[in-house]
Write a protein that holds these residues in place. Structure first.
Motif: not given
Lengths: 324, 349
Positions: A25-54
């Motif tokens: 639980l401590i690991i899951l609640g850590s601020a760094i862990w949460v930011s990892i999740a945010v970074v991964h979600v944004r990365r996926k969003a970028f990839e999806r967007r690039f497909k639509s841009i093409v």
């Protein structure tokens, strides 16, 4: 999980499974862990967007070939997928000399009335056409010449020079012309008020600062901009000859970087390029941050465990505890 | 959370844990930036293979807030480091000074005492460990710890808010456009190039608009954050003391109001040190009634959300065209306002 370290029972007396759950639980609640999740979600969003841009690019190329004949009547404002060019109320009227005023064949231009300080001189040519010097980049110089041919513009028109960053001399007759050094103006399809509602006290709404769902200033409510998309844009013609700014990021960026890393006055192509660089940066982060997180924990725990085992073996298990 | 009293004199452990506390929390942006900067430097400059990565790292170093919430530009990072040193230094000095004559501390050997002080200073910001029994420290030091726990998250949070790409949008206040200002001042000062005249113009301009300086924005953020936090703590302390009245009557020293306040602030700041109770190995709140514990849970959850970025932080928004639109609009708004102010001041002055 909140990483507050208050405990209501003697932790050493918990069995291993409970300690393990706490650790997780401590690991899951850590601020760094949460930011990892945010970074991964944004990365996926970028990839999806690039497909639509093409996809969009392909479609645009198809429609551009078709609509080339319409271009001569709308020399300035590009983006021909938005047919409401005539009726646009353009903001930023103070910056008269550089403004892109949409002008249709009759010379009707909608201009908002807040003319501050510049007064009357803007459009006063004898023939009522607009005195619009262009300080555009080389990309738009064919468009400007076309414009000059069209209307009977007087001495005020300075054809767009090749150098994007050159400050044009003030057109005659202007009492106070403020050269802001802006190479291009981006107009908006709908007027927006400069200040939307200020955020008032959020004390009792139980939400964090700025966490409102109904934020009136949310970027997603900004009206979409209309980029100048001159017809004869080719990569080579645009890039050669114009002074390069910010070439350190691998591509030419002729806009401005304002406070807090805001980029302004970029064209659509440059925005896309910027998006590409941001995507790469997010990828790098998505790699570095988890690594940072895991390695610190690992080495710290191993070091401490080894130390305790060697020197203080009577203490309780250290591996179940961690500082954050 | 854990009493490390048994490890008071083990230096290696204390140093390691201090480093880990720092790396995980307040020093995280600093360490991350250091790592990225080191990577940037060690990549070979002219090599074709690494050029892409070097460019990316350069972008990440120059405009970090477009990509990530916890990485800041160079100036902000230095400021954060300075704040860190300042606050921890104060804690450490206070530990040593205020505990002169305190038998719990003076019983420790000198070296261990200084290291313990340093460790406690780090731990009080976010670690939650204690190497000396907190209840036996001097009361002045405890008050200082309360203050430190309350502001523990501020350096990172204020920096995060202040470096937000859409900060002006979130506050509703816009800075002045620097290019427009420079243009305006140049022709006016062509014949008065001396320093005083320029200074006078800047200062009158400032006082009229009041929106230019970065300090102004920081003050706005601070004000918003401070006002926002206090109510939770006040109400929590109120309700907990009401619930614990019976215990207070029975044992006023251990269940004092200050101890409750200490516990609540510790929970709100997500720090976790506690004065504890005598003869038991858990925190003070272990001796409370269930309702008080629930209140403390709510406080902790709320306190955890203090460190979040604003909703319209670019680094958490998904990419899309609207982001570019927002930036252009912000630049436009800024320019308009600057023009308005300049025009007003020239016509008025």
């Amino acid at each position: 999980m909140t990483l507050a370290g208050l405990n209501t029972i003697n932790l050493s007396q918990l069995n291993t499974f409970q300690q393990f759950i706490l650790f997780l639980l401590i690991i899951l609640g850590s601020a760094i862990w949460v930011s990892i999740a945010v970074v991964h979600v944004r990365r996926k969003a970028f990839e999806r967007r690039f497909k639509s841009i093409v996809e969009e690019e392909r479609q645009k190329r198809r429609t551009r070939n078709r609509s080339n004949s319409r271009r001569s009547s709308f020399p300035k404002i590009g983006n021909h997928s938005k047919p409401e060019v005539d009726g646009i109320v353009v903001r930023g009227s103070v910056i008269e000399p550089e403004k892109d005023l949409g002008e249709d064949a009759n010379g009707n231009v909608h201009v908002p009335s807040r003319e501050i300080g510049l007064g009357k001189q803007r459009a006063d040519d004898s023939n009522g056409t607009l005195n619009v010097p262009s300080r555009r980049t080389s990309r738009s110089s064919p468009a400007v010449e076309e414009f000059a041919r069209q209307g009977s513009l007087g001495e005020g028109l300075h054809a767009g020079s090749v150098d994007a960053e050159s400050r044009e001399p003030r057109p005659s007759g202007e009492p106070l012309s403020i050269n802001t050094g802006v190479a291009r103006r981006i107009t908006f399809a709908a007027p927006t008020s400069p200040t939307r509602r200020r955020e008032h006290g959020r004390v009792f709404t139980m939400q964090g600062i700025g966490a409102r769902q109904n934020l009136l200033n949310h970027p997603i409510k900004t009206p979409p901009p209309i980029y100048d998309d001159p017809p004869n844009l080719s990569e080579g013609a645009g890039l050669t000859g114009s002074t390069t700014r910010h070439g350190v990021y691998g591509f030419m960026l002729n806009g401005f970087i304002g406070r807090n890393s805001q980029f302004s006055s970029l064209t659509l192509a440059e925005r896309e390029r910027l998006g590409g660089v941001e995507y790469k940066a997010v990828t790098v982060l998505a790699f570095i941050v988890p690594l940072y997180f895991v390695l610190w924990q690992l080495f710290g725990c191993i070091g401490l465990g080894w130390y305790v085992a060697n020197n203080r073996s009577d203490a309780t298990k250290v591996n179940a505890e961690n500082p954050w | 959370m854990n009493a490390k009293v048994a490890f008071q004199t083990s230096d290696y452990m204390l140093i390691t844990m201090s480093l880990m506390i720092l790396a995980g929390n307040t020093c995280y942006p600093i360490f991350l930036r250091l790592i990225i900067w080191t990577l940037f430097k060690i990549l070979p400059a002219q090599s074709e293979r690494w050029h892409d990565w070097k460019v990316t790292l350069r972008f990440l170093l120059d405009h970090p807030r477009r990509c990530y919430t916890n990485l800041f530009p160079s100036r902000h990072t230095w400021w954060l480091l300075a704040t860190l040193i300042c606050l921890n230094g104060t804690d450490w000095a206070a530990f040593e000074i205020l505990n002169i004559g305190n038998p719990t501390i003076t019983s420790l050997p000198h070296g261990a005492r200084t290291l313990d002080g340093l460790f406690q200073a780090f731990a009080v910001r976010s670690g939650g460990f204690y190497v000396v029994p907190i209840a036996n420290l001097r009361i002045g030091l405890l008050i200082l710890y309360v203050i430190m726990m309350y502001i523990s998250v501020y350096p990172v949070v204020i920096t995060m808010r202040n470096s937000n790409v859409y900060e002006e949008r979130s506050l509703g206040i816009y800075a002045d456009d620097p290019q427009a200002q420079a243009q305006e001042q140049d022709p006016a000062n062509a014949d008065h190039p001396n320093f005083l005249h320029r200074l006078k113009r800047t200062m009158t301009h400032n006082s009229r608009t009041g929106t230019e300086s970065r300090g102004y924005f920081v003050r706005q953020q601070l004000r918003g954050q401070l006002a926002h936090d206090l109510w939770w703590i006040v109400l929590a302390v109120l309700f907990i003391t009401i619930t614990e009245t019976s215990q207070f009557d029975r044992d006023p020293v251990d269940y004092s109001v200050f101890n409750v306040l200490f516990e609540v602030v510790s929970g709100y700041g997500c720090v976790g040190i506690s004065v504890g109770l005598p003869n038991v190995a858990y925190s003070f709140c272990g001796g409370w009634h269930k309702f008080s514990k629930l209140i403390l849970c709510a406080v902790m959850i709320r306190g955890r959300h203090r460190g979040l970025p604003v909703a319209i932080d670019r680094a958490v928004l998904l990419p899309g065209e609207y982001l570019a639109a927002a930036e252009e609009e912000d630049a436009q708004i800024r320019l308009d306002r600057t023009m308005t102010t300049i025009a007003r001041s020239t016509t008025g002055a």
